[in-house]
Structures are given as C-alpha cells and as structure tokens.
Enzyme design. Structure first.
Site, PDB file in Angstrom:
ATOM      1  N   PHE A 124       0.739  -1.055  -0.079  1.00  0.00           N
ATOM      2  CA  PHE A 124       0.133   0.066   0.153  1.00  0.00           C
ATOM      3  C   PHE A 124       0.800   1.283   0.026  1.00  0.00           C
ATOM      4  CE2 PHE A 124      -2.295  -3.421   1.884  1.00  0.00           C
ATOM      5  CZ  PHE A 124      -3.604  -3.423   1.509  1.00  0.00           C
ATOM      6  N   GLU A 125       0.322   2.277  -0.890  1.00  0.00           N
ATOM      7  CA  GLU A 125       1.462   3.356  -0.747  1.00  0.00           C
ATOM      8  C   GLU A 125       1.717   4.302   0.502  1.00  0.00           C
ATOM      9  OE1 GLU A 125      -0.488   5.819  -4.026  1.00  0.00           O
ATOM     10  OE2 GLU A 125      -2.420   5.125  -3.457  1.00  0.00           O
ATOM     11  N   ASN A 126       0.788   4.081   1.351  1.00  0.00           N
ATOM     12  CA  ASN A 126       1.027   4.788   2.512  1.00  0.00           C
ATOM     13  C   ASN A 126       2.223   4.211   3.437  1.00  0.00           C
ATOM     14  OD1 ASN A 126      -0.277   2.392   3.381  1.00  0.00           O
ATOM     15  ND2 ASN A 126      -1.793   3.367   4.627  1.00  0.00           N
TER      16      ASN A 126
END
Lengths: 308, 264, 308, 264
Positions: free
Chosen positions: B54-56
C-alpha cells in the site's frame, strides 16, 4: 538553530498564530488517511488565514475544508477529495468555478510529493525518478524537468525540492521538547518533518522525556527541529490514530452529503469549526460517538530491550 | 445478509475478475475499494503467497481482519509485515519489485492511458477530478497494470483529455521512447467487459463481456472501434467459493455496489 | 519475485555458499561499528571466496580481515581500518604492497556510500549531493559526475547507484521468512537491504512471526526481499549488538597488535577463523570473556500499542 | 587515579580547547576520540543545550553514561533522542542544520584542506590511509569546521597530497566557486597550537601556542610560513572544572594520551 530556551508546549491557537502566517506553505496529511491534523486545519480556518499553499500527498477532506473556507491560494497535492465517500465538493467548486476563490493546482503524484519533500529534507535541489515519464502530470517547469542520466543517456524526470514553511504533524506521544513517537503507516511524515523550516506537533499525549528516550528508533525527528508541541487529544478525528481511536467513516459520508452546496458547506463549517472555540468543544459535540471510536482491540508491540 | 450465488452483483464480478489477475507469489500494489477486495479474494484462494503493498507504507501478506474504507484504517496495520515510509514502497515499485498494480480512473483510451485529473481542457477544466494519487506512479513503474473503471462512451474514449497515468502512449515503442523502465497495462476491467492488450499493436482488445448483456451492448458503449479477440467469450461468472470469500470480507457490499452511492 | 516456497532458514555455510559467489559485490558493516556480521566474513574466508567487491561505509576490521585473507579484489568504502585501535595492517599491506594480492580502492565518503545505496534502493541511476564538491575523493567517473542544477545552474555532484549482489546484515531477531526487527543506530542498513539483489540475515534470535508482526514499524524490510535467514547468536562479536552484547574493545586491540606482520595475520586467521568450523566453536574459544560481554544493564523500550 | 590539575596532558588541553569551540545551543557533528570528549565537556559546562549528532544515525543531548570507544557502542544509544539512518543525519548536515563539525586527518594545509586518504602520489601511494569516513562530508557541509591533528612539518604542510576534506581550497572564493553551500574551517587545534582563519585571505593564522613550549617551536614545526595573529597568546590552560569533568568521563586517559598507544 538549537533548542529554544522558551517552552515549546503551547496551545493550538498559539502554535497556529505563530507558525502559520498568511501566505505560508504548509504540509499536512503526511500519513495519508490516518493521523490527519484536522484540529490544526480548523484552527487555521478560525484564525482566518489566507493565501496558503497546501502541500501533501492526499489529505482526505482536510484540504477540501481549508479550500472551502477560502484559506488557500495554491495546492500541491497528488489527490484532493474524500477517500471513502467520493470527490471533494469544495475543491471542485474552487477549481471549476473559483468559489469562494480560485485555487491554483499543481499536478503531482504521491511519489513525486515524497521525492520533493525528501529532496527538501536532504538539502538538495531535486531528486530524479523514472516515474511520470510520458505522463501529462509533470507539466510545470518550476517543479519538474526532463533530463538524461549522464552515464547512460536514459531519460529521467527531476522533481524539484520543496521546503515548506511549516509541517503540521500528528503523533501519538511527544515530550515537551518535541521528541516524539509515531507509529503506523508513515507516508511522507519523516520527509515532511525534516524538510520544513518549522514543525508543529499535535500530540495525543505529552509524556516524560524518559518515555521517548527509552525507544529512540521510534522517534520521528529530534526535538531541536520542532518549534511547537500542542497537547491535542482527539485532534485527528475523523481520521484514525493507531492505538488511540478508529476512523469515523460515517463522518466523511456526512461531510460529503452536507457539503454538496456552498450553503451546505458554510453550515457544516459553522457547526463543526466556527462555532466551536477549540478541539475540546468539538469532541463534546461528537459526544457518545467519540467514546465509541475509542473502544479498541489491544495489539501490544513485543518488548524490546536496548540493554547495554 | 446471505445472498444467493446466482445473485452476484456486477461489482462482485469485477472484483473476482480482478482477483484472477493476481498470480501466486506475486507482489501486488493494492489500491483501495475493488482492488483491495480482489487482493483479499486472491490471497484466500489461488494466490496464498502473494504480498500486498500500500502506498501509505504498509506491506502485508495476510488479509485484514476487517473491511477497510481506506488503506490507513487501523485494521490494515495489525498483522502487517512492514510499516514504513512511502518512499520505501515506491522504491520497491521503481526498482521493479512489484509484479502487478491496480488503478482506477475517469477515462481510459485504447492504448491504456488513464485520466484521473481533468475532463475537458486541462487549462479550463469542465471537471476537476481528484488527481493521480499514486496511480501515475503505479502505471509508470509496475510490471503489469490493471485498470478498473465503469464502462461508458465518455469513459472508454478514443483519446484521454489528460494522460495522468501512462499506458502505451500512442502505441508500440512509446514507453521505451519516453524512458519508462518496464510495464504497461495488461487488462482493463469494467462493469461490462474485460479487455487485454495486443502485444504487437498495444491496443485494447475485447476478451470477455460480462453476462446479462450482449457483446453488441459493450461495443456500443465503447468510445473507440472495438477489436474483438479470437475466441472472445462471456466473462466466467464468480464461483461459489469466490463469492463466499468476498462476502465474508464485505458482507454489506460496501464496495461492490450493493450499497447505493452517488457521484463516484 | 515472491516468497520462496522452500525454507529460507539455513546454516551460515549454506547461505554463504549459495549467495556469495566468487566475484560478488557484497555490502556489509552497514550499521558502522555495531552489528557487523563477522561470522559471515569468517565463513567467506573459510570457503575461500575470491575477487569480491566489498561495499560499506566503514567496517571496523571486517574488511581488513577479508582483504588480508585474499578474498577481495575491490573495496568501495569510506574508511577501512580499526576504529578504536588504529589503522588496518592487512589493508595497508594490500594497498601499499599488493600483499597477499593487490586491492583496488574506490575512494568515497560515508554520505556518498549512503546515497549510492539509497539510489540503488530507489531504483534510480544516481542521487545528487552538495557534499564532496572540491574534494579529490570523487575522482572516478564511473561513480561520480559533476553536474549543474538545471533550475539554478549551481554545481552538484551526482553519486551513481550501487545495487550489490548481496547484503549481509545482522539483526536482533527475525522470523523464518526474513521479517526482522533491528534496533539501535541504523547507518545505511535499510538502504543496503533494499538496494541488494539478495539479502542474507544473521539473526541473534529466530522468533515466531507473531513477534515481528506485533511491531511492523521496527521491521527492517519485508521478508519477500530476504533470501536467507541464519540463526547465528554471537555472530557479530567483537562488535556490539544492542540488547544482546557489548563491544569487545580489547579484541580489536589484540587484533591490531597480532596482525602487524603478515605472519601475525596468518596466525590470527588460523586461530580465529580457519581452525574453527563455525561460530559456535568461536564462541567456545572466547570462553568466559564472551559471558562477560553479555552481562548487560537492562533498558526496556516503553510499551507501544497498535490497538485498532 | 586522581591527577593534579597542573598535571594536564597535552591531549587534555586539546580536548578543552576543542570544547570551547562549541557554543551553547549549537548542533554539533561529533567525531570520535577527542571531539567526543570535547562535546562531553562543553555539554557539562558551557553548552548545556547543545545537541550531538553522530554519523551512524544517533542524535543525543545528554552525555553517554560511559566512555565510548566507538560511536556505535551500546552506551551511546541509551538516552539518545533519535536513532535513525545515516541519510537522515547527513541530510541535517546538508540542509545546513549543523553548526560545527570536528574532523581529524593526517595532513592539513594553510587553507585548511585536510588529507586522510593518501601520503605521496595517490596513484602509487607511499601510505594508504583509512580514508574519509564522514570527514569529507562534514568539511563540505557544516557551518564551521574544527580540524584536530598532531603537529609536525609533515602534518601541517604547504599543500596536502590529496584533498580529502575541502577547506578553503586555494583561497578566497574557492568554496563558492566549486559549489559548496557554506562553511569552511574555523580552527585547527594541534598538540602545539591553535590556528584560526583570516576571513579575508582564508589562511590559517596562529592564535595560541600551548604552554610548555615556545612560539618559536610551533613555527619551526609547521610546514608553511606561519602568520601570527596580533595579540596571539599562550593557550589558556584547562581549568580545574574542565579537567574534573573530562576526567570523570575518561579517568584513564584512553583518548587523551595518558595511555600509551602506537601508530595512530
């Protein structure tokens, strides 16, 4: 720059008043959908700040609120909207119709925001990437340049550094000097903290320095880089804070419905920002709903010993 | 709410179709909503050793204990194998460590370029969309890209108004020419059909049309002249097993269209 | 690349045999003076590996030993020597007299090593810096180029990426899949791990996956990037491992004195490396001294809860 | 071992002189050995709010509980305010957040350039020194630089054999010309003297010579024609307070020369 002799532990009102002047470049929402410093955004709105440049990867509805309140001249963000409920109405009104004022948008991507802040943190004018080559996103020459790898001649995109005037960052716990622990997904928080001239921390808890020093690997950045520490429990609602409260999904849905019209937005702002003096009053208005969000399942980290 | 297997929604069909794009052991850059559900279905059924990014800054290889509304919801952290900076997970993507990524968008063209920025003239837009988020990065850097969006003549267009996320640009050789290191779209999944890309021409080719409608309807609702693959067929329906797993995770159909939501 | 179906938990002998071939580029010593994987270096020497390129900021005496044993063709390191006791005799013999074989040295600095590995981790061909401008260090054009900031025309130095064949990294604890916790000063460990084609972990403890997953912020890198996990308690002696053992200062002093001559070095190598089958035998030879280094003062980290 | 105040060693004098280069509230890039001791003395006495940064990724603002042999010794972590990646602390340095840094070296010239790489021709070196470590970075990027090394005609040379760590290059304007963003040497501290730099000519100028020897001896042992500052004077001796604090930290004189060590 060294530690400041005067105390850094101040009210949110004082922190915003001192470190977020009109026209400032402010980075917020750096963890993405969690730990968003909504309380700080609301205080910025109450203080009527103008002509801000907002920087962030995405901000869920925080940037939408600041834009709708007329505080913003420019947005440098990869995505502005309402993550779980849909688009941001205030953002669209501003960008499409100039209501309540026009807002300039600098297109970018999440990775490009991260690289711009990383360049700012490292003190270099840009960082190179292979992302966005062939995309229309990097249109603005003040922020992006095409270049060739001098060794191979391959194309690269250079992403120019951003050093914001202030980073407003939420953390789980901080000591009074700004040495703080943050856990969960970090997003671009570390880069934003290190890149900015001032850092304002919103802490769920203010703890004794010994708590922070017992685990220096979990520290976000050293206190000498922090300008203000605000004790602000619940300051991130409706976004979640791991270990403290869950996300209030319904609140985003309600905001989405309530702000379809400009009048609706104004009404929402009156109810949840302008009529309230501070975050405590906001949490009181939330009432039992706030208590429910704090009923959590424990998930303690395994012990670690720095024995020496 | 127990629903019948035959009673699948189009959203559920899209999730299942997307899940089949994930192979076992792959590293998947997971978006929110349908792609997240697709990852959960794949993980539970045919790709137990796949890894979700996930890009977070979250990497996980077990499904979350609860339905997620955003990737930063607290249940997404519990059981994760890594919580880190976005730069680190984007670094994996840029290095070439990510096998497949999923993105949405408002428009896609026949070369798989995706627009999630502006409708109309970008300088005086008719509609300002939320923007790239991480989509342009995923489209630039993943080894394969799957695009998921609603079908319509204004959605599947001859040429996107703004190329947020690069597909194959204007055709063969374009990605290499602009310097993209790899990748390109491998599928478009809509609420009417599944397209794949011709490796020679880089064009989207219709491979499946969803049940409950005709191939003709798909063609009429597509903004470019549709090329139909040899052996194109109706999209296989979700199996009972796929639906069971999906509905365990999203019993109320929050993301699969059973709960009504306007103006997405 | 995904998780490997076969087990990653292997002996040190197997890990070195599989992932450190002749001619490999190996990054080690990434925390600087702590968590140096000496056990791995000794196994490389025992297996008679040749023509290695060693990469690291500094390595205390690990690189000196590998150079003296004739395993090394090239060193990319900011500093090679004996940090607390003085210079590295084997390094000097190799670089000044070609004994036991000539070693090529690529001059660099700590920051440049960090940037080269960071570029490798990010998958870009280089990173820019303002460091080393005007220094004679960046002489080699295959590793450094002068360039101008395209926005301002100011000079910058570009540091070319390094993507080593293998990173050999020590950690406090790992699960069998390579999800590992590391604490203390990190140096360039994260960058080295992410930049390398293979990662071999030397773990003081191998623990249940639930221990690692309870604290994902402390994880070094995800297991799918790790090729081998070696359970190797004491594998870093004489360097320290926070929470496990202290630095054996006297051992560095003894090495320094013992290796002044080539014969002395050979004798030292026989005693501490070649005659010993593995790390367990090494620790037995250390005897009571090893027990003393593990008498520590506790320093537990404050609890953290990822409650959700 | 309790030693008399009058019985200070030259190493102790050097530490105390170095400690006086640190002002209260400053951020200090601390090297090992003498600079570390200097930081501890300053911190305890006249610079209680100074912050120490170590290139391995440690930031601390209280002295360590034990004498350090290396910056990565476990006592250096206990009580630290940050344990992080080297890139982060080097980033602080590159951004301009570090006030003063300390480095050693084998040679220094009258423009403050330091050599810690090669003696003789770098292509066929007579001596291969350990290398820069972080010294070249600190010299490039700190706001002020203090160089500490033993005195001698082969140490303080007309021109260094290899410019590992940039000082003022060949004189005024050089740092700006090569693109260094700030900084430059502010002092050289040897076991015989203290030099400071003339802001006009960028040359090292003798400000203090250590007690127990003459100005003449300093001049004779320096490899360049020494310019002596107006009002140059003997180096102030360490105070009782300074020695007490220093000896509390290093009672055996491990780093101040009371313990005999060869070939450093």
């Amino acid at each position: 720059m060294g530690p400041r002799p005067d105390g850094k532990l101040v009210s949110l009102r004082e922190a915003i008043s001192r470190f977020v002047p009109d026209g400032a470049t402010v980075v917020m929402g750096t963890c993405l959908e969690s730990l968003i410093p909504f309380a700080a955004g609301h205080e910025i709105i109450r203080q009527g700040r103008r002509d801000l440049t907002l920087v962030g990867p995405i901000s869920d509805v925080l940037f939408d609120q600041l834009i709708g309140a007329g505080c913003v001249a420019r947005v440098v963000a990869a995505w502005v909207g309402n993550v779980s409920a849909g688009l941001g109405h205030a953002y669209r009104r501003a960008t499409e119709q100039g209501v309540p004022r026009p807002v300039e948008v600098q297109d970018t991507s999440n990775f490009a925001v991260a690289l711009a802040l990383m360049a700012g943190a490292l003190g270099v004018p840009y960082l190179p990437t292979r992302s966005l080559l062939g995309s229309d996103v990097p249109r603005q020459l003040e922020a992006f340049r095409l270049f060739e790898d001098p060794w191979t001649g391959e194309p690269l995109l250079l992403v120019r550094a951003i050093q914001p005037d202030v980073a407003i960052l939420a953390v789980q716990r901080s000591d009074p000097e700004g040495n703080a622990h943050l856990w969960g997904n970090l997003g671009v928080t570390e880069e934003a903290a290190l890149a900015s001239r001032h850092v304002v921390l919103l802490a769920e808890e203010v703890v004794d320095p010994s708590v922070i020093r017992s685990d220096p690997n979990r520290v976000l950045l050293p206190g000498f880089k922090v300008s203000a520490v605000v004790h602000c429990p619940g300051g991130c609602h409706p976004s979640p804070v791991p270990g403290y409260y869950r996300r209030d999904h319904a609140f985003y849905e309600e905001y989405h419905r309530a702000t379809r019209t400009e009048e609706g937005f104004r009404e929402w702002l009156r109810t949840w920002v302008l009529e309230l003096p501070d975050r405590q009053a906001y949490l009181q208005r939330l009432g039992a709903r706030w208590d429910a969000l704090r009923q959590l399942q424990p998930a303690p980290a395994a012990p670690v010993d720095y024995a020496w | 709410m127990v629903r019948d297997v035959a009673d699948w929604s189009v959203g559920e069909l899209m999730v299942v179709a997307a899940s089949r794009e994930i192979r076992d052991g792959e590293v998947v850059f997971v978006g929110m909503r349908l792609p997240l559900l697709a990852y959960c279905v794949a993980k539970r059924l045919h790709a137990p050793r796949s890894v979700g990014i996930f890009e977070n800054g979250i990497v996980r290889d077990v499904p979350t204990p609860q339905l997620l509304y955003t990737m930063s919801d607290t249940p997404n952290i519990v059981g994760a194998v890594w919580c880190t900076r976005m730069a680190n997970v984007m670094g994996l993507l840029q290095r070439g460590d990510v096998d497949v990524g999923f993105i949405g968008g408002a428009q896609v063209d026949r070369f798989g370029n995706v627009n999630s920025s502006y409708i109309g003239d970008p300088h005086h837009p008719q509609v300002k969309l939320p923007g790239s988020g991480g989509a342009a990065d995923i489209a630039s850097l993943a080894k394969r890209l799957v695009v998921i969006l609603p079908h319509g003549r204004h959605r599947l267009v001859q040429r996107v108004d703004f190329r947020t996320s690069p597909g194959y640009g204007d055709g063969p050789g374009w990605r290499q020419r602009v310097g993209l290191p790899r990748g390109g779209p491998s599928a478009i999944i809509t609420d009417r059909a599944v397209f794949r890309f011709d490796p020679q021409t880089c064009e989207a080719v219709l491979h499946h049309w969803h049940p409950r409608q005709s191939l003709q309807e798909v063609v009429e609702n597509t903004g470019w002249p549709v090329r139909v693959a040899d052996g194109a067929s109706p999209t296989p329906e979700p199996s009972a097993e796929e639906l069971r797993v999906l509905r365990e995770y999203d019993p109320e159909g929050v993301w699969t269209g059973n709960r009504n939501r306007a103006d997405r």
